[in-house]
Motif scaffolding. Sequence first.
Motif, PDB file in Angstrom:
ATOM      1  N   SER A 292       0.858  -1.167   0.095  1.00 18.15           N
ATOM      2  CA  SER A 292       0.151  -0.040  -0.048  1.00 18.15           C
ATOM      3  C   SER A 292       0.782   1.364  -0.035  1.00 18.15           C
ATOM      4  O   SER A 292       0.406   2.335  -0.157  1.00 18.15           O
ATOM      5  CB  SER A 292      -0.927  -0.067   1.302  1.00 18.15           C
ATOM      6  N   GLY A 293       2.116   1.048   0.287  1.00 19.22           N
ATOM      7  CA  GLY A 293       3.027   2.188   0.400  1.00 19.22           C
ATOM      8  C   GLY A 293       4.381   1.814   0.533  1.00 19.22           C
ATOM      9  O   GLY A 293       4.816   0.490   0.123  1.00 19.22           O
ATOM     10  N   LEU A 294       5.390   2.594   0.749  1.00 20.63           N
ATOM     11  CA  LEU A 294       6.777   2.259   0.816  1.00 20.63           C
ATOM     12  C   LEU A 294       7.628   3.336   1.345  1.00 20.63           C
ATOM     13  O   LEU A 294       7.136   4.362   1.701  1.00 20.63           O
ATOM     14  CB  LEU A 294       7.526   1.941  -0.661  1.00 20.63           C
ATOM     15  N   GLU A 295       8.781   2.699   1.844  1.00 24.59           N
ATOM     16  CA  GLU A 295       9.765   3.863   2.475  1.00 24.59           C
ATOM     17  C   GLU A 295      10.865   3.691   1.708  1.00 24.59           C
ATOM     18  O   GLU A 295      11.357   2.855   1.091  1.00 24.59           O
ATOM     19  CB  GLU A 295      10.152   3.372   3.906  1.00 24.59           C
ATOM     20  N   ALA A 296      11.437   4.905   1.466  1.00 26.92           N
ATOM     21  CA  ALA A 296      12.469   5.090   0.506  1.00 26.92           C
ATOM     22  C   ALA A 296      13.704   5.922   1.073  1.00 26.92           C
ATOM     23  O   ALA A 296      13.332   6.795   1.887  1.00 26.92           O
ATOM     24  CB  ALA A 296      12.051   5.667  -0.896  1.00 26.92           C
ATOM     25  N   LEU A 297      15.070   5.706   0.760  1.00 27.72           N
ATOM     26  CA  LEU A 297      15.892   6.342   1.306  1.00 27.72           C
ATOM     27  C   LEU A 297      16.844   7.308   0.186  1.00 27.72           C
ATOM     28  O   LEU A 297      16.523   7.167  -0.878  1.00 27.72           O
ATOM     29  CB  LEU A 297      17.149   5.490   1.965  1.00 27.72           C
ATOM     30  N   GLN A 298      17.746   8.400   0.608  1.00 30.41           N
ATOM     31  CA  GLN A 298      18.518   8.830  -0.519  1.00 30.41           C
ATOM     32  C   GLN A 298      17.714   9.784  -1.342  1.00 30.41           C
ATOM     33  O   GLN A 298      17.735   9.746  -2.393  1.00 30.41           O
ATOM     34  CB  GLN A 298      19.437   8.209  -1.066  1.00 30.41           C
ATOM     35  N   PRO A 299      16.851  10.553  -0.611  1.00 31.22           N
ATOM     36  CA  PRO A 299      15.659  11.438  -1.509  1.00 31.22           C
ATOM     37  C   PRO A 299      16.665  12.245  -2.504  1.00 31.22           C
ATOM     38  O   PRO A 299      17.537  12.947  -1.792  1.00 31.22           O
ATOM     39  CB  PRO A 299      14.706  11.963  -0.779  1.00 31.22           C
ATOM     40  N   HIS A 300      16.285  12.630  -3.593  1.00 31.07           N
ATOM     41  CA  HIS A 300      16.926  13.570  -4.327  1.00 31.07           C
ATOM     42  C   HIS A 300      15.935  14.466  -5.122  1.00 31.07           C
ATOM     43  O   HIS A 300      14.964  13.910  -6.022  1.00 31.07           O
ATOM     44  CB  HIS A 300      17.850  12.970  -5.791  1.00 31.07           C
TER      45      HIS A 300
END
Length: 373
Positions: A292-300
């Motif tokens: 249903s969603g996600l977590e993400a790292l290193q946004p640019h």
Amino acid sequence: MVPMSPNTQLASTKRVIVGLSGGVDSAIAAHRLLEQGYEVEALFMKNWEEDDAEGRCAAAADLADARAVAEQLGIRLHTVNFSSEYWDRVFEYFLREYRALRTPNPDVLCNAEIKFSVFLDYALGLGAAAIATGHYARISAEATGYHLHRAVDEDKDQTYFLHRLDQGQLARALFPLADLTKDEVRALAHRLGLANAAKKDSTGICFIGERRFSDFLARYLPREPGPIETPEGLRLGEHRGLAYYTIGQRQGLGIGGVSQGRAAPWYVAVKDSANNRLIVVQDSRHPLLMSSGLEALQPHWISGRAPEAPFRCLARLRHRQPLQACELVAIGPKGCQVRFDEPQRAVTPGQSIVFYQGSECLGGAIIERGLAS
């Protein structure tokens, strides 16, 4: 915002170096710049040392094609070897991610670290004011900065792979194919009689080429076999090593399609590192495959500024996936959390999620984990 024509943001720039790969797209990019009055030179980059006895890495053939195109267009061709930079800045990351049982996208890093960094610096050192490539994408220059937009040809659009570019890189980049479709590029190449007009598109790993991927990866990662099981613990076979599989994978599992009387394809759902188990399911929309969603790292963020949460936008989790409506419910300097309007299939750690508003690509982040539906 209306994207500008491919050369508007650098209208006063005259000397441009085109990354000439040997393919038809970069050849037509060079031709269009010549038509627009630029002083065009080309550069062929070799970024991988061939060590394949079967000769699958086609750098020599690509260089020959690049030379033929440069001669036909009447432009100077520079050649350079960036293999060391590619290994240090792209391939070592690629291997680290696979060792961590993630699935990286080397093309994204290759663009940010090689094509629009090492190549850009080299071209500026040769006296160029900008570089150009055969990517299908658009750039607009406005009072708020440089903006990256999807190309006219939605099927060939490559903004997914370009989302980690920054303002400085976009300021020195030209995408002459922004307003063309692939069919139009091919047709123009044939009309010009270019030697590579009918050359097929490359589909392998960035600069490494087309090859049997599992065999290639086995040169660098040990095989650690273990059981392939259903979520209920039924053993179906043996895997080669969890690093060799990706979430949602259907092909190459070697377990047939029948279990307990049911005939249906199997899909990789979970890589259980604690027990070295590969968990597979037969339903392509099994709960273990849906998020249903996600977590993400290193946004640019291409603009250099993160939006404020909550923030509604569109996103894609893989190249050519239809844009998906979502909300960024949390945004920080190290990561973000996304909720989708509709559950998404095969959210894959290590891959990129890329964000859009209208035609504009805002940036993206590296998927850490999916959130259960």
